[in-house]
Design a protein around this motif. Structure first.
Motif, PDB file in Angstrom:
ATOM      1  N   ASN A 129      24.823 -19.293 -77.465  1.00  0.00           N
ATOM      2  CA  ASN A 129      25.504 -18.426 -78.429  1.00  0.00           C
ATOM      3  C   ASN A 129      26.782 -17.825 -77.856  1.00  0.00           C
ATOM      4  O   ASN A 129      27.051 -16.645 -78.017  1.00  0.00           O
ATOM      5  N   THR A 180      29.049 -16.811 -80.959  1.00  0.00           N
ATOM      6  CA  THR A 180      28.571 -15.821 -81.930  1.00  0.00           C
ATOM      7  C   THR A 180      27.637 -14.838 -81.251  1.00  0.00           C
ATOM      8  O   THR A 180      27.159 -15.079 -80.154  1.00  0.00           O
ATOM      9  N   ASN A 181      27.380 -13.748 -81.934  1.00  0.00           N
ATOM     10  CA  ASN A 181      26.420 -12.807 -81.365  1.00  0.00           C
ATOM     11  C   ASN A 181      25.000 -13.352 -81.566  1.00  0.00           C
ATOM     12  O   ASN A 181      24.714 -14.091 -82.499  1.00  0.00           O
ATOM     13  N   PRO A 193      20.841 -13.495 -82.052  1.00  0.00           N
ATOM     14  CA  PRO A 193      19.643 -12.810 -82.528  1.00  0.00           C
ATOM     15  C   PRO A 193      18.835 -12.388 -81.301  1.00  0.00           C
ATOM     16  O   PRO A 193      18.883 -13.073 -80.277  1.00  0.00           O
ATOM     17  N   ASP A 214      23.245  -9.915 -82.600  1.00  0.00           N
ATOM     18  CA  ASP A 214      23.308 -10.002 -84.064  1.00  0.00           C
ATOM     19  C   ASP A 214      22.393  -8.906 -84.625  1.00  0.00           C
ATOM     20  O   ASP A 214      21.172  -9.020 -84.570  1.00  0.00           O
ATOM     21  N   SER A 217      21.624  -8.085 -87.487  1.00  0.00           N
ATOM     22  CA  SER A 217      20.785  -8.373 -88.649  1.00  0.00           C
ATOM     23  C   SER A 217      19.551  -9.194 -88.251  1.00  0.00           C
ATOM     24  O   SER A 217      18.750  -9.564 -89.104  1.00  0.00           O
ATOM     25  N   HIS A 218      19.407  -9.483 -86.968  1.00  0.00           N
ATOM     26  CA  HIS A 218      18.214 -10.188 -86.488  1.00  0.00           C
ATOM     27  C   HIS A 218      17.720  -9.527 -85.196  1.00  0.00           C
ATOM     28  O   HIS A 218      17.955 -10.030 -84.083  1.00  0.00           O
ATOM     29  N   ARG A 246      15.519 -16.761 -89.565  1.00  0.00           N
ATOM     30  CA  ARG A 246      16.908 -16.734 -89.119  1.00  0.00           C
ATOM     31  C   ARG A 246      17.728 -17.743 -89.923  1.00  0.00           C
ATOM     32  O   ARG A 246      18.865 -17.489 -90.302  1.00  0.00           O
TER      33      ARG A 246
END
Ligand code: GCU
Length: 445
Positions: free
Chosen positions: A145, A148-149, A151, A270, A272-273, A435
């Motif tokens: 990852n 991106t950030n 999870p 992330d 949101s996870h 996810r």
């Protein structure tokens, strides 16, 4: 940042081999005895023992609170009432968020974990009633990852960070109190034989390869799992004046939320996870943390048992009396009287407080003690609440057929209480399903 010395535990020196074989033999003997005990004590789970819980819908009138008909009413009235009731009657009050802060950060060599982009140890400071309380967390970031950030899975460990990492790094060993089952190599070997390979070391490599960041820490560094030490440690934490002071399970739940503070303040994750994986006593703590802290988006409670996911109304497995006799420091209120004073408050309401977020519950076929069938029934009882948010709750057709993409899934594996490969296989399947889909993101109010 300079890298500190960290070597992956070498293969045992010849002098150690004898000790290891002795440990292994002792462990096997203990396992055989324990397995025999299991059979004798009738710890096989009878999956047909459904005894559906005779409770009114979680949406119906509760004391003076009228029936709930929509998500806004649940959020505004019923959820705060239930959160207060669980703290007043079972877990004690957790202190308000005091904004845990990272005070030091150092890199640990990643050599032993090729799938890690970085491994850091952070010192987290909590401003308590007296001197600040410090604890250490270890953060793994996955290679996959970089753009991106990531999870993240927060996984409290049972025997300290050094044992969890399998590293020999003198700076990781901070001399926190450890239960005897963690103290020597022989004891840790027996613990692994009895409670599974992953009881001490989460499978970081697998999780990194699957694209997850992991934050692990040892809750015993904040509140030791011992009655006298726990009371002293809790007195050092921030206080509150609303009702009974939390016991150790409440404090561990609170510490999970402090790990969430660290994640929430760091853009490499992330947000949101944000999942929490807790086994047994930490499964109880993980469920409580998720019920009180909405930043946790998914919770995996493995064999959490009495005052975890298992409804107290069912007379199967560990009794409340037994729980409070053996672990008097876990809950501030004598559990049995909590039940007598609050017959309407049971563990399915704790699960419902997590709606519409994702829950995976794990059970084992030789772990009647934690009443997996009751936990499954309790999970099914939350469906009315999930429906308020446009979700479905538990949808699988039997306890043995998990639907990992559902809001709540139940996973049953063969064997004894503990954390084994299959438990993490289920956890990864469940987190991947959530996810890659958008189920709970869409269902959020
Ligand atoms: C004991 C206790 C359980 C608890 C478990 C654990 O078995 O009776 O309630 O879940 O320990 O944490 O391993």
């Amino acid at each position: 940042m300079p890298q500190t010395r960290a070597t992956f535990a070498p293969s045992p020196a010849p002098a150690n081999r004898k000790t290891q074989w002795r440990s292994a033999a002792l462990g096997l003997a203990a396992l055989a005895l324990a397995a025999a005990g299991c059979v004798q004590a009738g710890l096989h789970v009878d999956t047909q023992d459904r005894q559906p819980i005779q409770i009114p819908s979680l949406l119906s009138r509760l004391d003076d609170d009228p029936a709930v008909t929509n998500a806004a009413e649940w959020n505004a009235r019923r959820a705060p009432l239930l959160r207060a009731a669980f703290q007043n009657r079972i877990y004690g009050w957790l202190p308000a968020d005091d904004g845990a802060r990272v005070t030091t950060r150092r890199q640990i060599a990643t050599g032993a974990y090729p799938d890690a982009r970085s491994i850091e140890e952070v010192t987290v400071r909590l401003d308590g009633a007296g001197a600040p309380v410090l604890f250490r967390a270890v953060i793994f970031l996955p290679q996959s990852n970089t753009a991106t950030n990531a999870p993240v899975i927060i996984a409290p460990n049972f025997c300290g960070n050094e044992a969890a990492l399998g590293f020999s790094d003198s700076a990781l060993d901070h001399g926190a109190w450890l239960p005897s089952r963690c103290r020597t190599l022989a004891n840790r070997t027996i613990t692994r034989f009895i409670h599974g390979q992953n009881i001490i070391r989460p499978p970081f490599e697998r999780l990194l390869r699957a694209g997850y960041a992991v934050v692990t820490f040892y809750p015993g560094e904040i509140v030791p799992d011992e009655p006298m030490l726990a009371a002293e440690a809790i007195a050092r934490l921030p206080g509150q004046d609303r009702g009974p002071t939390m016991g150790a399970v409440g404090a561990w739940a609170w510490s999970i939320s402090r790990a969430v503070d660290i994640v929430a303040a760091d853009a490499r994750f992330d947000h949101s996870h944000v999942a929490v994986f807790g086994h047994s006593r930490f499964g109880k703590a993980a469920l409580l943390a998720a019920a009180l802290d909405e930043r946790i988006t998914a919770v995996i409670a493995n064999q959490s048992g009495r005052l975890g996911a298992a409804p107290s109304a069912r007379n199967v497995g560990e009794s409340l009396n037994e729980l409070s006799r053996r672990f008097p420091h876990w809950f501030p209120i004598v559990a049995q009287s909590a039940r007598e004073n609050a017959p309407n408050l049971d563990q399915e309401a704790l699960l419902a407080l997590i709606a519409p977020r994702a829950i995976l519950l794990g059970g084992a076929s030789l772990d009647r003690w934690s009443d997996p069938v009751g936990s499954y029934e309790g999970a099914a009882a939350t469906n009315d609440v999930y429906r308020l948010f446009g979700g479905h709750g538990l949808t699988q057709s039997s306890i043995e057929t998990p639907d990992y993409s559902a809001d709540i899934a139940f996973f049953m594996r063969p064997g004894r209480h503990g954390i084994r490969d299959l438990d993490w296989t289920a956890a990864i399947a469940f987190l991947d399903a959530h996810r890659n889909g958008t189920r709970y993101a869409q269902a959020r109010p």
